[in-house]
Design a protein around this motif. Structure first.
Motif, PDB file in Angstrom:
ATOM      1  N   PRO A 109       0.783  -1.241   0.000  1.00  0.00           N
ATOM      2  CA  PRO A 109       0.000   0.000   0.000  1.00  0.00           C
ATOM      3  C   PRO A 109       0.813   1.288   0.000  1.00  0.00           C
ATOM      4  O   PRO A 109       0.370   2.285  -0.567  1.00  0.00           O
ATOM      5  N   PRO A 113      -0.543   1.754  -4.357  1.00  0.00           N
ATOM      6  CA  PRO A 113      -1.934   1.547  -3.949  1.00  0.00           C
ATOM      7  C   PRO A 113      -2.929   1.594  -5.109  1.00  0.00           C
ATOM      8  O   PRO A 113      -3.945   0.886  -5.080  1.00  0.00           O
ATOM      9  N   LEU A 330      -7.126  -0.909   2.613  1.00  0.00           N
ATOM     10  CA  LEU A 330      -7.185  -0.102   1.397  1.00  0.00           C
ATOM     11  C   LEU A 330      -8.462  -0.393   0.614  1.00  0.00           C
ATOM     12  O   LEU A 330      -9.092   0.518   0.069  1.00  0.00           O
TER      13      LEU A 330
END
Length: 343
Positions: A109, A113, A330
């Motif tokens: 991430p 991302p 995420l």
């Protein structure tokens, strides 16, 4: 309403770490199910203050599960991940089974991302190799600033990267040395106690091992396919925490002081770099920590625009369990997955 999460391989080192991190980071889960093979059914594992009884993967219905954290090895993942994904459950896989599939995003991430948007092709997201994960966290901000041309990495990887059997072998061999018992070698190719082994995973035709190739392939996939990478992977008698000696050649000029300043501001990084005794990080100090630690940052006078540095992280956390849960976070943060129970 929260999510329903399944952890496959819940009795392993990484599976147990996943359960611990899910709770400590307050992941919005209404239900967490611990799954493993039939031989582990009934085993108790901890999830915060709760105790979960492990259930059989073979019998679990994933049709109401939102996210599956898969940490049961490549063979299990190749068989089960597509089946689970077909049920509408997003699989975040910790093995090497899907990392090199063009239709499966490989995610750290802090690094890439936006690549997570590609998960819909297979409903599977790959977690990188433990040594690559910490490496690219340290490289990404430097690459953005000065563009990496060439990378030479030597890894010093702890026995926990080989699972519980690896940790047990180091413990048993160390004890045997002190009491003059015979030393048994089962998990590793040579004795690991008071030794280092320049061999992780199987050998390939070009003389590199598959572990070394993973660092090359995954760095290129996540960071930049134009970077030239070479690696030597070494197993060392450390229980938890991977270390890396990293030599970088950049296209643009960058000083050690600039690199320190950039890394101090970078997500997931901590710079511990004093030019004095003990002014650097070692695996013992990084165990249980979430950050990737960077020390010994210095200019390499043998190449133009060169830097050398030392990178250390907890391989069970950032190298595996933590990164998988950051991927799940995420998905939630970007509203790419919603609780199906609510729908």
């Amino acid at each position: 309403m929260g999510f329903k999460i399944a952890v496959v391989g819940a009795t392993g080192n990484v599976g147990r770490e996943m359960l611990s991190i899910l709770e400590e980071r307050g992941f919005p889960a209404d239900e967490v199910v611990a799954l493993a093979s039939s031989r582990s059914v009934g085993t108790e594992v901890s999830y915060g203050d709760k105790t979960l009884k492990v259930k059989n993967l073979e019998n679990h219905d994933f049709s109401d599960t939102d996210i599956c954290l898969m940490s049961a090895g490549g063979t299990v993942s190749q068989k089960w991940s597509p089946k689970i994904a077909a049920k509408g459950c997003v699989v975040i896989d910790n093995s090497s089974a899907w990392r090199y599939d063009a239709d499966v995003p490989l995610i750290v991430p802090e690094v890439n991302p936006d690549a997570i948007e590609g998960f819909r092709k297979r409903n599977i997201i790959a977690n990188p190799n433990c040594s690559t994960a910490q490496l690219v966290v340290a490289l990404k901000p430097l690459h953005d600033r000065a563009t990496i041309k060439r990378l030479v990495v030597s890894t010093y990887q702890s026995v926990s990267g080989a699972g519980k059997d690896g940790m047990d072998e180091l413990f048993n061999q160390t004890r045997a040395v002190f009491v003059a018992d015979p030393i048994e070698t089962k998990k590793f190719t040579k004795r690991i106690a008071f030794n280092v082994i320049p061999h992780i995973d199987s050998f390939m035709e070009d003389g590199y091992t598959k572990e070394e190739w993973k660092v090359l392939a995954e760095t290129k996939k996540m960071l930049d396919p134009k970077i030239r990478v070479t690696c030597t992977a070494v197993r060392v008698p450390v229980f938890i925490g991977h270390s890396e000696s990293v030599n970088i050649e950049f296209e643009k000029e960058i000083t050690a002081d600039e690199a320190r300043d950039i890394l101090r501001e970078a997500p997931g990084c901590q710079v511990i770099d004093k030019h004095e005794d003990g002014g650097y990080m070692t695996p013992v100090e990084c165990a249980g920590e979430d950050s990737t630690f960077i020390s010994r940052i210095r200019e390499d006078a043998t190449v133009e625009n060169g830097l050398a540095m030392w990178v250390v992280a907890d391989n069970l956390r950032k190298g595996a369990a933590l990164n998988a849960i950051q991927i799940a976070e995420l998905l939630v943060e970007r509203k790419l997955v919603k609780p199906r129970a609510m729908a």
